[in-house]
Design an enzyme around this catalytic site. Structure first.
Site, PDB file in Angstrom:
ATOM      1  N   GLU A 195      41.698  27.002  36.719  1.00  0.00           N
ATOM      2  CA  GLU A 195      42.097  26.317  35.862  1.00  0.00           C
ATOM      3  C   GLU A 195      42.199  25.740  35.082  1.00  0.00           C
ATOM      4  O   GLU A 195      42.333  25.431  34.321  1.00  0.00           O
ATOM      5  CB  GLU A 195      44.170  26.131  36.241  1.00  0.00           C
ATOM      6  N   SER A 267      32.314  34.475  51.782  1.00  0.00           N
ATOM      7  CA  SER A 267      31.364  34.999  53.332  1.00  0.00           C
ATOM      8  C   SER A 267      31.813  36.862  53.031  1.00  0.00           C
ATOM      9  O   SER A 267      31.893  37.236  52.107  1.00  0.00           O
ATOM     10  CB  SER A 267      33.127  34.515  54.834  1.00  0.00           C
ATOM     11  N   ASP A 339      45.274  33.554  44.874  1.00  0.00           N
ATOM     12  CA  ASP A 339      46.044  32.129  43.403  1.00  0.00           C
ATOM     13  C   ASP A 339      46.919  31.500  44.311  1.00  0.00           C
ATOM     14  O   ASP A 339      48.249  31.307  44.374  1.00  0.00           O
ATOM     15  CB  ASP A 339      45.979  32.675  42.826  1.00  0.00           C
TER      16      ASP A 339
END
Length: 827
Positions: A195, A267, A339
């Site tokens: 952001e 990952s 998010d």
């Protein structure tokens, strides 16, 4: 003269003898902290004897009469091998690092105190179910039992680092384990930094379309275009020139969130049903990626619970197998990139700075004061403030000060900042789950950081579920949480969190294979979109190809994919960038820059994109792309280019395919000439080759990727001291790169931009056709003691792509054990 010479010889011999004695004394005292794996200890808190069988890799296999005793044994084993690591994690969560390390860690303590991590951890214990609390208490009792033995038996203070710092240690508590889970959430959090970066670019770029180039959406539809969002300054009616432009304070290596952009979480995980497995058993492979340290954050363990054996990777400080298997279910994790953080710009009341604007008018901050003790300096008192959206975070953190307009402050809303964080409960329930349904149900307790939980059951089923709380946002949110938004606008505020069933879920796919590399998983409209920022757009293409290349898979084919070092990004980008440079022009004379360039292009033309440590091509390619990206962007965004030191493949593809007119980046704004993309590519290659020649010599064929791409496992504290760094730090030449399945991400910063600093600290492959043929490995060794032979003994296996057996057979563990620690309860 002869007398003088004899006395000089004697003095030198005496000095050498004294030095040897000092070294031996230090070694002997420090060696007392290396645990005796074959000892028998009488300890309080047990109901029956416990055995901790260390196999040849020092992996503890813990056997006890009750689950309480087994968790007790794990706590003691963790403390034996990783006490300093545990204490440092706890002290970080408490915001008390500066008591030991002084002013360099003051910024860390300031942030952790403002987030109030440890208080929230303590309160969250009350939200856990009785079984979880009992497990945490048993684990704490085991840790404290070892602390008692260290004191009563003079066991070298438990860790050599404690000879350098204050050895007073408070007892371990259940809240400490919850705090460790909080710290992992903080390490994997990254949306707030995205952001900030988007807002800073909005301030710096004259053309808003440039945001879509530098911060593009992951491929796929259903995502709101950036052009539909307002420019950041317009949200506050503040001219861009009035925003602060000062750089944020530098981050200390100990900083728990100092991962760098794009390193918040990564990952790989994939699974196959028996229909896609040669031996007709479900398969699962998992390798979580975190910043490399010495020792690694991971620790291998096997627990024999009443529900059966469970084995895999733990993090010292928590009694949880985070990635592993029992005899019925296997599980792996990747960062979901959900998010779960929003930033809010809060307006201060000009008449009363102790108030901020809300949808209902001015409100008082909730405030208190805290004192941070600082070694060798005066204590520092901070005033903490909270809004209805979350804690206020000063501008020195995360570059917040560069985008906060005058008369405002920045607050943070994060799902992890709750007194009901039950995430650790999910891990404990997974360890005893036996079906896909039980595994999915366990995920409902998870709060943060959001993860993709991959499950594979012995009965042939697989599933992947996003676990973690998803903020409930309003559709009318002004920035769609892509940039900080005004905190006083009701439509920007959270309405709570969504229900668990709203999280994406994939169960029993028709294709028989599920996989994730932090790539985009769903195509849903805001606000149920999960995220606009994803951790991968490249590795998933390589994984898909490898999975589709075989009708059926084996354990070995999963290992092969896990260790794959072919860069899909290189295969995609290189032909675009070099298409007008390859095999063009006449052969230049030897010793000229043109000849050097031709030789480099000839090597790259025959290269298949494999980031092999023994080849020069990966080094040439990496240096070229790094220099190319900087040449494209620095003339337009200036110092902000330092936020893009890692190559952004989608950006380069957009530029060299001229998507949306992105080739405009090739023209240097300040020059009168009009440069083409071919011009910039050629100049960037020449600059990269010049740098490489100065660094590695003139013979291109002798350059090696592994020489620049060393894995850097540094001790977080002692690794920065010249005297001790050569003992505690581990260096290894490695293959792989930023966009290979065998991920080995680079920092991009000088003087060593291509070091391997972020990689798979744990790898595991589980095969239910023959469960005891499952394998795993960690990046360093089980011990956190630099004087132990198990400090780095697994590191070379990890580097070479080898594994150790992952068996639940107690006879195998006992047959090759290097010691059995026996714990006897106090009569």
């Amino acid at each position: 003269m002869s007398v003088l010479l004899r006395w000089l010889v004697r003095l030198v011999a005496l000095a050498v003898a004294l030095l040897v004695c000092v070294v031996l004394a230090v070694w002997w005292i420090g060696g007392r902290s290396i645990p005796d794996y074959g000892a028998t200890w009488t300890v309080p808190g047990l109901t029956a004897p416990v055995e901790i069988v260390r196999d040849t890799a020092a992996v503890p296999h813990i056997f006890g009469a009750t689950d309480h005793d087994v968790y007790f044994g794990l706590g003691l084993a963790h403390a034996q091998d990783r006490l300093w690591q545990m204490l440092t994690l706890r002290r970080t969560a408490q915001g008390r690092l500066s008591e030991l390390f002084g002013e360099p860690t003051l910024q860390i303590d300031d942030l952790l105190r403002r987030l109030d991590v440890y208080a929230l951890s303590s309160a969250s214990v009350d939200a856990l179910d009785p079984e979880t609390v009992a497990a945490l208490q048993a684990y704490s009792d085991g840790v404290n039992a070892w602390l008692g033995l260290v004191g009563s038996e003079a066991l070298g203070r438990g860790a050599p680092e404690l000879f350098l710092f204050e050895p007073e240690i408070a007892p371990w508590r259940p809240a400490d384990s919850v705090a460790v889970s909080f710290m992992m959430a903080l390490q994997l959090a990254g949306h707030h930094e995205e952001e900030v970066l988007r807002a800073r670019l909005s301030l710096a770029l004259d053309d808003p379309a440039g945001l879509a180039d530098l911060l593009p959406d992951a491929p796929g539809g259903g995502v709101a275009e950036l052009a539909s969002l307002p420019a950041y300054p317009d949200l506050f009616e503040t001219p861009a020139s009035r925003f602060a432009q000062a750089a944020a304070a530098p981050r200390h290596p100990l900083h728990p969130h100092a991962q760098g952009r794009g390193r918040a979480g990564a990952s790989n995980v994939w699974a196959a049903t028996p229909a896609r497995a040669a031996a007709s058993g479900t398969l699962l492979a998992n390798d979580p990626h975190l910043g490399l340290t010495a020792p690694t954050i991971w620790y291998l363990a096997r627990l024999e619970l009443q529900a059966g054996g469970v084995i895999g990777a733990t993090i010292p400080g928590m009694p949880v197998i985070l990635a592993g298997r029992n005899d019925r279910l296997a599980w792996g994790i990747t960062s979901a990139y959900l998010d779960d953080i929003d930033l809010y710009v809060e307006e201060l009341n000009p008449e009363n700075p102790e108030q901020y604007r809300t949808p209902d008018g001015w409100a008082e901050f909730r405030t208190d004061r805290r004192v941070i003790e600082v070694a060798d300096s005066a204590p520092v008192t901070i005033t903490r403030r909270w809004t209805e959206n979350g804690p206020v975070i000063p501008g020195v953190h995360y570059d917040f000060g560069t985008i906060t307009p005058p008369g405002h402050v920045m607050s943070m809303a994060w799902t992890a900042l709750t007194e009901d964080n039950t995430s650790i409960q999910t891990g404990l329930r997974l360890m005893t789950a036996s079906t896909i349904e039980e595994g999915l149900a366990a995920g409902e307790d998870f709060v943060a950081p959001a993860q993709n939980l991959m499950l594979a059951s012995a009965d042939g089923r697989i599933a992947m579920q996003v676990i973690g709380h998803m903020p409930w946002r309003m559709t009318a949110h002004q920035t769609q949480a892509r940039m900080p938004s005004p905190g006083w606008i009701a439509d920007n505020r959270w309405q709570g969190v969504t229900q668990y069933f709203a999280n994406p879920s994939f169960v029993d796919p028709e294709t028989g294979i599920l996989g994730n590399t932090n790539n985009r998983t769903v195509d849903r409209a805001f606000p149920l979109h999960v995220s606009f920022t994803w951790g991968d757009t490249q590795r998933i293409t390589r994984l898909s190809r490898l999975m589709e290349a075989r009708e059926v898979h084996t354990r070995d084919s999963f290992i092969e994919a896990q260790l794959d070092t072919v860069s899909a990004a290189a295969r995609n980008i290189l032909p675009l960038v070099a298409r007008d440079l390859w095999f063009t022009g006449e052969t230049a004379p030897d010793g000229t820059p043109e000849r050097r360039r031709q030789r480099a292009l000839a090597l790259l033309a025959e290269w298949n994109g494999e980031m092999n440590e023994h080849l020069p091509e990966p080094l040439i390619y990496a240096a070229w792309m790094r220099e190319l990206q900087q040449r494209l962007i620095r003339d337009e965004i200036g110092p902000l280019a330092d936020e893009f030191l890692q190559v952004e493949p989608i950006f380069l593809e957009r530029v060299f395919r001229d998507i949306g007119g992105a080739s405009r980046w090739c023209n240097i704004v300040q020059s009168t000439a009009t440069e083409t993309c071919t011009d910039i590519a050629r100049m960037a290659l020449d600059d990269a080759l010049q740098w490489l020649e100065e660094r590695y010599g003139r013979d291109l064929a002798s350059w090696r990727w592994g020489a620049a791409h060393e894995a850097r496992h540094d001790h977080p504290v002692l690794g920065n001291t010249r005297l001790l760094s050569w003992i505690v730090n581990i260096r290894q030449p490695t293959s792989g790169g930023d966009f290979t399945l065998n991920r080995a991400a680079t920092p991009g910063t000088m003087p060593d931009p291509f070091l391997n600093t972020h990689s798979a600290g744990y790898r595991g492959v589980y095969d239910f056709a023959d469960p005891d043929s499952s394998v795993f490995v960690i990046a360093t060794g089980q011990s956190g003691n630099p004087l132990s032979r198990h400090y780095d003994d697994l590191g070379e296996l990890w580097r070479r792509g080898e594994y150790i057996p992952m068996s639940l057979d107690p006879n195998l563990a006992r047959a090759g054990n290097i010691g059995i620690t026996r714990l006897v309860p106090v009569p």
